[in-house]
Design an enzyme around this catalytic site. Structure first.
Site, short mmCIF file in Angstrom:
data_model
loop_
_atom_site.label_atom_id
_atom_site.label_comp_id
_atom_site.label_asym_id
_atom_site.label_seq_id
_atom_site.Cartn_x
_atom_site.Cartn_y
_atom_site.Cartn_z
N ARG A 221 1.00 -1.17 -0.06
CA ARG A 221 0.07 -0.01 -0.04
C ARG A 221 0.91 1.16 0.06
NH1 ARG A 221 -3.57 -2.55 -1.62
NH2 ARG A 221 -5.64 -3.19 -0.50
N HIS A 269 -0.78 0.11 -9.96
CA HIS A 269 -1.58 -0.76 -8.77
C HIS A 269 -2.20 -2.04 -9.57
CE1 HIS A 269 -3.74 -0.96 -4.67
NE2 HIS A 269 -3.71 -2.30 -5.16
#
Ligand code: OXD
Length: 306
Positions: A221, A269
């Site tokens: 993250r 991502h």
């Protein structure tokens, strides 16, 4: 269990592919809420999702990271939350990690720079067993990545909050094990869950404890990384390069220094992707366990935060 309806609230999904996959395992996806629906499958769901599910028992997250669900006050406290782990996601993540780690091991940026300058580079690099690679976080994805790196002959270490054992991987645990894990590490891969304890863990203090000129791969993250510390560590040579699949703000804003940094390799991502077919099989197995009164696999411990 056959015919069980599952609310599907997944942003930007190929709904038809998911419906087909669930039909194959005898389950029906619906985008309509209502009484009698005990399960839902979510990823960035609309705010009103849970209010439409008075009988909800289990929330299947389409992601491995559940920090958003845990921070969402609309999630009913009685519902179990199950993190996603399925072969499609694990294998794509493992491939991504191998791709990036091998790239850093062979210093692909040096070759790219040399090519741009039409320069024949006599590049030297050690054999993989002399390259110290560490994986932060040994959950399903982290331990699969550590095993794959070991199988590619790297000198692999792993670190997790609680002690783990992986054949051929030197495992360290807890705050007391972090120093030894980081000491002399040349490539560090972050696959930690994002919790209050791990937020900002990729910072100047951690970078200082790695080998000089180490590389960072963050596939967890954006909240794990102190972005200013990364830029500073790259500028002073403490770190040589970084691969980032995740950033604090996504999509990465236009004009952000990461976009054009010569030693930062961005991916949007997309390190791991879920295969609806294998995910449906995994979820069907969990629903069968639930029906049989067996504990759910990969259920989130809300107090622990993952
Ligand atoms: C995940 C993700 O949590 O893709 O699995 O970000």
């Amino acid at each position: 269990m056959t015919g069980e309806r599952i609310l599907f609230a997944v942003a930007e999904a190929d709904v038809a592919a998911w419906e087909r996959a669930f039909r194959k395992v005898g389950l029906t996806l619906t985008e309509e809420g209502g009484a009698g629906i005990r399960f839902c499958l979510v990823w960035h769901p609309p705010a009103e999702t849970y209010a439409r599910l008075p009988d909800l028992q289990v929330i299947f997250s389409l992601g491995a990271g559940v920090e958003r669900l845990l921070g969402d006050p609309a999630v009913p406290p009685h519902a179990a939350i199950v993190k996603m782990a399925e072969p499609g996601m694990t294998e794509t993540m493992v491939q991504h990690v191998l791709w990036q780690v091998i790239g850093h091991h062979r210093r692909f940026w040096e070759l790219a720079e040399a090519q741009r300058e039409a320069r024949w580079l006599d590049q030297l690099y050690p054999p993989p067993w002399q390259r110290k690679v560490g994986v932060l976080g040994l959950g399903t994805l982290g331990s699969a990545a550590a095993r794959a790196l070991r199988d590619f002959s790297f000198d692999v270490r792993g670190w997790s909050r609680s002690a783990k054992t992986i054949d051929g991987v030197a495992c360290f645990a807890g705050t007391s094990g972090l120093d030894a894990f980081l000491d002399g590490l040349e490539i560090v891969v972050c696959l930690l869950p994002l919790t209050p304890e791990t937020a900002g863990i990729l910072n100047a203090d951690l970078f200082r404890r790695l080998a000089r000129g180490a590389a960072l791969v963050n596939v967890a993250r954006g909240g794990h990384l102190n972005e200013a510390d990364l830029l500073e560590a790259l500028a002073d040579g403490r770190l040589a390069a970084a691969s980032l699949d995740v950033t604090g703000t996504e999509p990465l804003p236009e004009g952000h220094p990461f976009w054009r940094h010569p030693r930062i390799f961005m991916t949007p991502h997309n390190a791991a992707d879920i295969d609806p077919e294998t995910a449906a099989v995994t979820i069907a197995r969990q629903i069968a366990r639930h029906a049989a009164g067996q504990p759910l696999e990969r259920a989130v411990d809300r107090a622990r935060g993952y």
